[in-house]
Enzyme design. Structure first.
Site, short mmCIF file in Angstrom:
data_model
loop_
_atom_site.label_atom_id
_atom_site.label_comp_id
_atom_site.label_asym_id
_atom_site.label_seq_id
_atom_site.Cartn_x
_atom_site.Cartn_y
_atom_site.Cartn_z
N ASN A 119 0.84 -1.21 0.00
CA ASN A 119 0.00 0.00 0.00
C ASN A 119 0.87 1.25 0.00
O ASN A 119 0.56 2.23 -0.70
CB ASN A 119 -0.93 0.00 1.20
CG ASN A 119 -2.17 -0.84 0.96
OD1 ASN A 119 -3.07 -0.43 0.22
ND2 ASN A 119 -2.21 -2.03 1.54
N ILE A 155 -1.67 -1.66 17.81
CA ILE A 155 -2.84 -0.86 18.17
C ILE A 155 -2.34 0.47 18.74
O ILE A 155 -1.39 0.50 19.52
CB ILE A 155 -3.71 -1.63 19.18
CG1 ILE A 155 -4.33 -2.83 18.46
CG2 ILE A 155 -4.80 -0.73 19.77
CD1 ILE A 155 -5.06 -3.78 19.36
N LEU A 156 -2.96 1.56 18.30
CA LEU A 156 -2.51 2.87 18.76
C LEU A 156 -3.09 3.18 20.14
O LEU A 156 -4.25 2.88 20.41
CB LEU A 156 -2.97 3.95 17.77
CG LEU A 156 -2.40 3.86 16.36
CD1 LEU A 156 -3.04 4.92 15.47
CD2 LEU A 156 -0.89 4.00 16.36
N ASN A 182 -6.54 4.51 8.07
CA ASN A 182 -6.08 3.12 8.03
C ASN A 182 -6.76 2.42 6.86
O ASN A 182 -7.83 2.84 6.43
CB ASN A 182 -6.45 2.40 9.34
CG ASN A 182 -5.97 0.96 9.37
OD1 ASN A 182 -4.85 0.66 8.92
ND2 ASN A 182 -6.80 0.06 9.85
N HIS A 228 -8.15 -1.41 5.79
CA HIS A 228 -8.48 -2.71 6.40
C HIS A 228 -9.00 -3.64 5.30
O HIS A 228 -9.85 -3.23 4.50
CB HIS A 228 -9.55 -2.50 7.48
CG HIS A 228 -9.93 -3.76 8.17
ND1 HIS A 228 -9.14 -4.36 9.11
CD2 HIS A 228 -11.02 -4.57 8.03
CE1 HIS A 228 -9.72 -5.47 9.53
NE2 HIS A 228 -10.87 -5.61 8.89
C1 GRF Z 1 -3.15 -4.97 3.88
O1 GRF Z 1 -3.94 -6.08 3.58
C2 GRF Z 1 -3.92 -3.96 4.70
O2 GRF Z 1 -5.27 -3.93 4.38
C3 GRF Z 1 -3.73 -4.46 6.10
O3 GRF Z 1 -2.41 -4.95 6.14
C4 GRF Z 1 -2.00 -5.34 4.83
C5 GRF Z 1 -0.77 -4.53 4.52
O4 GRF Z 1 -0.18 -4.91 3.32
N1 GRF Z 1 -4.00 -3.42 7.06
P1 GRF Z 1 1.03 -4.05 2.73
O5 GRF Z 1 2.13 -4.04 3.79
O6 GRF Z 1 0.53 -2.69 2.43
O7 GRF Z 1 1.46 -4.81 1.51
#
Ligand code: GRF
Length: 200
Positions: free
Chosen positions: A9, A87-88, A102, A104
């Site tokens: 991401n 967790i924050l 975030n 998810h």
């Molecule tokens: C993703 O599936 C995101 O939704 C979750 O953790 C994973 C992170 O993947 N919170 P990356 O490190 O961005 O490849």
């Protein structure tokens, strides 16, 4: 950006910044895991890449307060969690209230927490997806900004479903950040409205 792992991401957001889609700069990428591949990605983008070792702090609160100090030095507008596996603490959330996002890998409020692709398969839902949301004091409970939906196929495994969801994540996370930076997000209680949403 706060990360703990591979940072796909983060990479999508780097690409969106480099292409001009997201009119922002990534001031710092912080990982709580030393060998997180995301730190490499940050360095390749010439962004500051910092490993913060939780073992150097006596509690979650102490660690988070150190993070708050560090982030304030970088004068950031937005904190993006991208696979950040901690967790924050409430102190962190308060310090950047309304300015933490975030992503998810499920359609919240279904399947908060961990191992959610497996939970979606076990439950037998026909669609899953991903959610970008603001972070509040709960776990995956904050106001929803954008969601991407994917179908679940009969022969799906955690791996195949995760890949399909991840493709959506890489689209909607940059879109949500773009809307924030362009001041197009209007938060009314739990509802987040997006002005002039651009179709992909
Ligand atoms: C993703 O599936 C995101 O939704 C979750 O953790 C994973 C992170 O993947 N919170 P990356 O490190 O961005 O490849």
């Amino acid at each position: 950006m706060l990360i703990s792992g591979r940072g796909s991401n983060l990479q999508a957001i780097i690409n969106a910044v480099e292409s001009g889609q997201v009119p922002a700069s990534i001031r710092v990428v912080i990982s709580n895991v030393e060998d997180a591949y995301g730190l490499e990605r940050a360095r390749k983008h010439q962004a500051e890449a910092v490993f913060c070792n939780p073992k150097n702090y006596s509690s979650r609160r102490e660690f988070d307060l150190a993070l708050v100090d560090l982030l304030k030095k970088y004068e950031i507008d937005l904190v993006c969690l991208a696979g950040y596996m901690r967790i924050l603490s409430p102190e962190f959330v308060q310090a950047f209230k309304g300015r933490i996002m975030n992503i998810h890998p499920a359609l919240l409020p279904s399947f908060p927490g961990l191992d959610v692709q497996q939970k979606a398969l076990d439950h037998g839902v026909k669609f899953s997806g991903c959610t970008v949301h603001f972070v509040d004091e709960g776990v995956d409970t904050g106001p929803i900004i954008l969601q991407g939906v994917v179908p679940i196929e009969e022969d799906d495994t955690v791996e195949t479903l995760s890949i399909r969801i991840l493709r959506e994540e890489h689209k909607i996370y940059p879109m949500a950040i773009q809307a924030f930076v362009e001041e197009r997000l209007i938060v009314e209680g739990r509802r987040v409205k997006i002005r002039d949403i651009v179709d992909l």
